[in-house]
Design an enzyme around this catalytic site. Structure first.
Site, PDB file in Angstrom:
ATOM      1  N   SER A  78      88.250  15.098  30.684  1.00  0.00           N
ATOM      2  CA  SER A  78      89.261  16.140  30.833  1.00  0.00           C
ATOM      3  C   SER A  78      88.588  17.374  31.404  1.00  0.00           C
ATOM      4  O   SER A  78      87.508  17.770  30.939  1.00  0.00           O
ATOM      5  CB  SER A  78      89.907  16.465  29.480  1.00  0.00           C
ATOM      6  OG  SER A  78      90.903  17.465  29.614  1.00  0.00           O
ATOM      7  N   HIS A 137      93.423  21.131  37.014  1.00  0.00           N
ATOM      8  CA  HIS A 137      93.329  20.389  35.756  1.00  0.00           C
ATOM      9  C   HIS A 137      93.361  18.900  36.072  1.00  0.00           C
ATOM     10  O   HIS A 137      94.048  18.456  37.003  1.00  0.00           O
ATOM     11  CB  HIS A 137      94.518  20.758  34.849  1.00  0.00           C
ATOM     12  CG  HIS A 137      94.818  19.742  33.793  1.00  0.00           C
ATOM     13  ND1 HIS A 137      95.887  18.860  33.896  1.00  0.00           N
ATOM     14  CD2 HIS A 137      94.190  19.446  32.622  1.00  0.00           C
ATOM     15  CE1 HIS A 137      95.909  18.085  32.825  1.00  0.00           C
ATOM     16  NE2 HIS A 137      94.897  18.405  32.038  1.00  0.00           N
ATOM     17  N   ASN A 182      92.787  14.825  33.925  1.00  0.00           N
ATOM     18  CA  ASN A 182      92.460  14.052  32.738  1.00  0.00           C
ATOM     19  C   ASN A 182      92.644  12.576  33.064  1.00  0.00           C
ATOM     20  O   ASN A 182      93.701  12.165  33.545  1.00  0.00           O
ATOM     21  CB  ASN A 182      93.377  14.444  31.567  1.00  0.00           C
ATOM     22  CG  ASN A 182      93.176  13.587  30.336  1.00  0.00           C
ATOM     23  OD1 ASN A 182      93.544  12.417  30.303  1.00  0.00           O
ATOM     24  ND2 ASN A 182      92.594  14.175  29.306  1.00  0.00           N
ATOM     25  N   TYR A 183      91.602  11.779  32.819  1.00  0.00           N
ATOM     26  CA  TYR A 183      91.685  10.331  33.023  1.00  0.00           C
ATOM     27  C   TYR A 183      91.139   9.641  31.777  1.00  0.00           C
ATOM     28  O   TYR A 183      90.109  10.050  31.239  1.00  0.00           O
ATOM     29  CB  TYR A 183      90.897   9.908  34.268  1.00  0.00           C
ATOM     30  CG  TYR A 183      91.469  10.516  35.524  1.00  0.00           C
ATOM     31  CD1 TYR A 183      92.686  10.074  36.040  1.00  0.00           C
ATOM     32  CD2 TYR A 183      90.814  11.562  36.180  1.00  0.00           C
ATOM     33  CE1 TYR A 183      93.241  10.651  37.172  1.00  0.00           C
ATOM     34  CE2 TYR A 183      91.357  12.145  37.309  1.00  0.00           C
ATOM     35  CZ  TYR A 183      92.566  11.693  37.806  1.00  0.00           C
ATOM     36  OH  TYR A 183      93.119  12.270  38.920  1.00  0.00           O
ATOM     37  N   ARG A 184      91.816   8.594  31.309  1.00  0.00           N
ATOM     38  CA  ARG A 184      91.494   8.021  29.999  1.00  0.00           C
ATOM     39  C   ARG A 184      91.765   6.509  29.964  1.00  0.00           C
ATOM     40  O   ARG A 184      92.551   5.975  30.761  1.00  0.00           O
ATOM     41  CB  ARG A 184      92.315   8.714  28.914  1.00  0.00           C
ATOM     42  CG  ARG A 184      93.809   8.635  29.156  1.00  0.00           C
ATOM     43  CD  ARG A 184      94.604   9.667  28.354  1.00  0.00           C
ATOM     44  NE  ARG A 184      96.026   9.584  28.666  1.00  0.00           N
ATOM     45  CZ  ARG A 184      96.599  10.223  29.685  1.00  0.00           C
ATOM     46  NH1 ARG A 184      95.869  10.992  30.476  1.00  0.00           N
ATOM     47  NH2 ARG A 184      97.893  10.109  29.899  1.00  0.00           N
ATOM     48  N   GLY A 233      89.081  14.382  12.559  1.00  0.00           N
ATOM     49  CA  GLY A 233      87.709  14.491  13.028  1.00  0.00           C
ATOM     50  C   GLY A 233      87.519  15.064  14.415  1.00  0.00           C
ATOM     51  O   GLY A 233      86.396  15.122  14.904  1.00  0.00           O
ATOM     52  N   GLU A 236      88.136  23.102  19.186  1.00  0.00           N
ATOM     53  CA  GLU A 236      87.627  23.816  20.355  1.00  0.00           C
ATOM     54  C   GLU A 236      87.731  22.948  21.606  1.00  0.00           C
ATOM     55  O   GLU A 236      88.057  23.441  22.696  1.00  0.00           O
ATOM     56  CB  GLU A 236      86.171  24.239  20.131  1.00  0.00           C
ATOM     57  CG  GLU A 236      85.974  25.272  19.034  1.00  0.00           C
ATOM     58  CD  GLU A 236      86.519  26.644  19.408  1.00  0.00           C
ATOM     59  OE1 GLU A 236      86.735  26.890  20.624  1.00  0.00           O
ATOM     60  OE2 GLU A 236      86.735  27.463  18.502  1.00  0.00           O
TER      61      GLU A 236
END
Length: 344
Positions: A114, A128, A130-132, A300, A304
């Site tokens: 990200s 921006h 994001n790859y998942r 968990g 931040e």
């Protein structure tokens, strides 16, 4: 060979994803550092998750007027753990391969990258991406098989001031990547991105969009809908190649734009408008973005890292009149934010 099959010599998709996002993070951080004037160095922070896995955060922030970036970050995460039966049942409603009759938890893995760039110059747009990848195993045994897997991704551009040539360049780069894997992809993924970044309480969009896809595997894809039967990547190998092509295209889609705009002159009015638009960015992230809500609720996970994409500074004005003049630069930006355009 399917994603659920393996041999002693085959590298698992999990390992391939980890290797790729680790290299991509290094490449993008290097590109951002090289483009910075004055020079900058990203802070690297390795973190671990008590429930399993961890990641590496690379971040930079500056309050200097001459800085290229007010805030930027490129984070990767590689986490694993177990999914309770209730979560598996919910996922199985969207993934037929997860039609497993289990009353016990199943192991999962999630890996992704990200990134966010908030430049200091109001002429330079925020970017921006994001790859998942996500997978579920059928047991905790060494010979466990993958019973569910999918890829997702999103990338978008958020300018404060509209330069049509920038918007066209950004979208043209994304379209070229998509078209190499199927001409039906870009129109659907572009529309999905526009829909995703709508801010209902403002009746406007966060930026000029990009592409967005989710739950992409060998099953019917909801975003593609009626065009899902057209040519597109379907195997895990082919979809991973598509995701890699998009990840590799970040620098070519954005760095040229950044380098052109970071040196342009600006004034206090432009800075004021930039901070108002950053305020909209905050509103979307905290009110509309499901991924942030999910991340903050995940056990968990470091808050931040979840909030890394938030701008360093933002502004709100009661009933601001900055964009009331339709022929102003701010007014022209608002026209696009009220009604998305087809850029290519």
């Amino acid at each position: 060979m399917s994603n659920s099959e393996s041999s002693p010599t085959q590298t698992t998709m999990r390992k391939r994803v980890i290797d790729y996002i680790t290299q991509l993070q290094n490449d993008i951080v290097s590109a951002l550092e090289d483009a910075s004037t004055p020079p900058c160095q990203f802070k690297r922070d390795a973190w671990s998750r008590p429930q399993g896995g961890g990641g590496i955060s690379c971040t930079y922030a500056s309050s200097g007027d001459d800085a290229t970036y007010e805030k930027a970050g490129v984070n990767i995460s590689m986490i694993h753990g177990t999914l309770p039966p209730a979560a598996i049942k919910q996922m199985s409603s969207e993934h037929s391969s997860l039609d497993v009759n289990t009353m016990t938890a199943l192991p999962f893995f999630a890996g992704g990258i990200s990134l966010i760039v908030h430049p200091r110059n109001p002429n330079a747009p925020s970017a921006h991406a994001n790859y998942r990848y996500f997978e579920v195993m059928d047991s905790t045994e060494k010979d466990a098989k993958v019973v569910g897997w999918w890829f997702g991704g999103i990338t978008d551009l958020t300018p404060s001031y509209l330069f049509e040539e920038d918007a066209k360049e950004f979208h043209r780069t994304l379209k070229a990547v998509c078209d190499a894997y199927g001409t039906a992809l870009y129109p659907k993924f572009k529309q999905s991105c526009d829909d995703h970044f709508f801010i209902p309480h403002r009746k406007e969009y966060r930026g000029i969009g990009g592409i967005r896809f989710d739950d992409l595997n060998d099953e019917m894809n909801v975003i593609l809908g009626s065009v899902d039967d057209e040519a597109r990547p379907r195997t895990a190998d082919d979809i991973f190649a598509f995701v890699r092509a998009l990840g590799d295209a970040f620098t070519s889609s954005y760095m040229g734009i950044l380098n052109r705009r970071k040196i342009m002159p600006s004034d206090e009015r432009m800075r004021r408008w930039q901070l108002l638009r950053r305020g909209r960015y905050v509103e979307f992230n905290l009110v509309c973005e499901r991924g942030i809500k999910f991340g903050l609720a995940a056990p968990g996970v470091n808050a931040e890292n979840v909030l890394m994409g938030m701008p360093e500074t933002a502004r709100w004005e009661y009933m601001s009149d900055m964009f009331e003049e339709s022929d102003s630069a701010e007014g022209k930006m608002m026209e696009v934010l009220k009604s998305p355009k087809c850029w290519v």
